[in-house]
Design an enzyme around this catalytic site. Structure first.
Site, PDB file in Angstrom:
ATOM      1  N   HIS A 131     -34.326  27.639  20.656  1.00  0.00           N
ATOM      2  CA  HIS A 131     -35.789  27.761  20.551  1.00  0.00           C
ATOM      3  C   HIS A 131     -36.183  29.218  20.333  1.00  0.00           C
ATOM      4  O   HIS A 131     -35.448  30.135  20.718  1.00  0.00           O
ATOM      5  CB  HIS A 131     -36.476  27.191  21.801  1.00  0.00           C
ATOM      6  CG  HIS A 131     -36.308  28.015  23.050  1.00  0.00           C
ATOM      7  ND1 HIS A 131     -37.192  29.000  23.433  1.00  0.00           N
ATOM      8  CD2 HIS A 131     -35.356  27.986  24.015  1.00  0.00           C
ATOM      9  CE1 HIS A 131     -36.805  29.535  24.573  1.00  0.00           C
ATOM     10  NE2 HIS A 131     -35.687  28.945  24.948  1.00  0.00           N
ATOM     11  N   ASP A 143     -34.143  34.966  26.180  1.00  0.00           N
ATOM     12  CA  ASP A 143     -34.499  33.549  26.285  1.00  0.00           C
ATOM     13  C   ASP A 143     -35.551  33.200  25.235  1.00  0.00           C
ATOM     14  O   ASP A 143     -36.747  33.251  25.511  1.00  0.00           O
ATOM     15  CB  ASP A 143     -35.017  33.257  27.692  1.00  0.00           C
ATOM     16  CG  ASP A 143     -35.297  31.785  27.943  1.00  0.00           C
ATOM     17  OD1 ASP A 143     -34.910  30.958  27.106  1.00  0.00           O
ATOM     18  OD2 ASP A 143     -35.907  31.477  28.977  1.00  0.00           O
ATOM     19  N   GLU A 176     -40.336  25.134  23.651  1.00  0.00           N
ATOM     20  CA  GLU A 176     -39.339  24.787  24.671  1.00  0.00           C
ATOM     21  C   GLU A 176     -39.832  25.156  26.062  1.00  0.00           C
ATOM     22  O   GLU A 176     -39.656  24.394  27.024  1.00  0.00           O
ATOM     23  CB  GLU A 176     -38.017  25.496  24.355  1.00  0.00           C
ATOM     24  CG  GLU A 176     -36.829  25.031  25.191  1.00  0.00           C
ATOM     25  CD  GLU A 176     -36.632  25.826  26.470  1.00  0.00           C
ATOM     26  OE1 GLU A 176     -35.752  25.449  27.256  1.00  0.00           O
ATOM     27  OE2 GLU A 176     -37.372  26.816  26.705  1.00  0.00           O
ATOM     28  N   GLU A 177     -40.455  26.326  26.170  1.00  0.00           N
ATOM     29  CA  GLU A 177     -40.867  26.816  27.480  1.00  0.00           C
ATOM     30  C   GLU A 177     -42.004  25.997  28.093  1.00  0.00           C
ATOM     31  O   GLU A 177     -42.234  26.066  29.299  1.00  0.00           O
ATOM     32  CB  GLU A 177     -41.292  28.296  27.382  1.00  0.00           C
ATOM     33  CG  GLU A 177     -40.212  29.243  26.895  1.00  0.00           C
ATOM     34  CD  GLU A 177     -39.068  29.406  27.889  1.00  0.00           C
ATOM     35  OE1 GLU A 177     -39.149  28.824  28.986  1.00  0.00           O
ATOM     36  OE2 GLU A 177     -38.104  30.127  27.571  1.00  0.00           O
ATOM     37  N   GLU A 203     -28.643  28.341  24.486  1.00  0.00           N
ATOM     38  CA  GLU A 203     -29.706  28.653  25.426  1.00  0.00           C
ATOM     39  C   GLU A 203     -29.481  30.011  26.073  1.00  0.00           C
ATOM     40  O   GLU A 203     -28.458  30.647  25.868  1.00  0.00           O
ATOM     41  CB  GLU A 203     -29.804  27.571  26.506  1.00  0.00           C
ATOM     42  CG  GLU A 203     -31.124  26.788  26.493  1.00  0.00           C
ATOM     43  CD  GLU A 203     -32.355  27.665  26.680  1.00  0.00           C
ATOM     44  OE1 GLU A 203     -32.278  28.764  27.257  1.00  0.00           O
ATOM     45  OE2 GLU A 203     -33.420  27.238  26.219  1.00  0.00           O
TER      46      GLU A 203
END
Length: 212
Positions: A131, A143, A176-177, A203
């Site tokens: 992502h 991230d 995604e978050e 990830e």
């Protein structure tokens, strides 16, 4: 006699524990970093090149780029530009996506980046996914901007190798978050989602400790 048997059993147990510890330790060792060089670029993954690639795709002034934000649009444009430089055309799946898995309904407009690398005699389809949105409070380099850069570097290496047997779909998803919104939209709404046999999800690995 019983004492000798007990001593041997203790020794064997200690040896097995030592082997188990050694195996666990070795499994957590990080491989040596490969520096970038003209000789290695076409045959080996380079962590240095990947870091440079990450710096190129992140916004000039690193800032949070959550789902459906102006900053994330810049990130998306940079990713698509790099895919184009690799000779790959990108499709952008734009849709609304909702997820109620976190005890509350979360919805957002998402823009997934999708590209494909066809295999020469495909019997299965592999989905490689990461992502590109960040949390609202962080710049998202770890991230999961690093995962996006890794995928781009892998696609660069594939240009210098023989074609793979199976089809590869690359999904760089958004949201995604906020509850896996982009992944949910791809699997449920996009025709390619129904063709996937194997998923490799890249990830974040955290900010300390060994890579596993």
């Amino acid at each position: 006699m019983l004492h000798q048997y007990s001593s041997k059993l203790t020794l064997i147990t200690l040896m097995l524990l030592a082997l188990l510890f050694a195996g666990s330790y070795l499994s957590l060792q990080v491989p040596d970093v490969v520096e970038n060089s003209s000789e290695q670029q076409s045959v080996r993954f380079s962590a240095t090149d990947t870091m440079l690639r990450l710096a190129e795709i992140l916004p000039v002034d690193p800032q949070p780029h959550p789902v459906n934000s102006t900053a994330n649009k810049v990130f998306r444009t940079n990713i698509i530009s790099q895919l184009s430089e690799l000779g790959l055309s990108a499709e952008v799946q734009t849709t609304m996506s909702c997820n109620s898995n976190q005890r509350a309904l979360t919805c957002s407009k998402i823009n997934n980046i999708i590209t494909q690398v066809p295999g020469i005699d495909s019997s299965q389809t592999v989905l490689l996914v990461a992502h590109y949105d960040s949390v609202p409070a962080g710049p998202g380099a770890a991230d999961a901007g690093h995962a996006v850069a890794i995928i781009l570097e892998m696609l660069e290496l594939m240009k210098h190798q023989a074609p793979f047997k199976n089809d590869l779909i690359v999904l760089i998803n958004e949201g995604e978050e906020f509850g896996l919104l982009g992944a949910e939209a791809f699997m449920k709404q996009h025709p390619l989602g129904k063709t996937v046999d194997v998923v490799i999800n890249m990830e974040a690995r955290g900010n300390q400790g060994k890579s596993i």
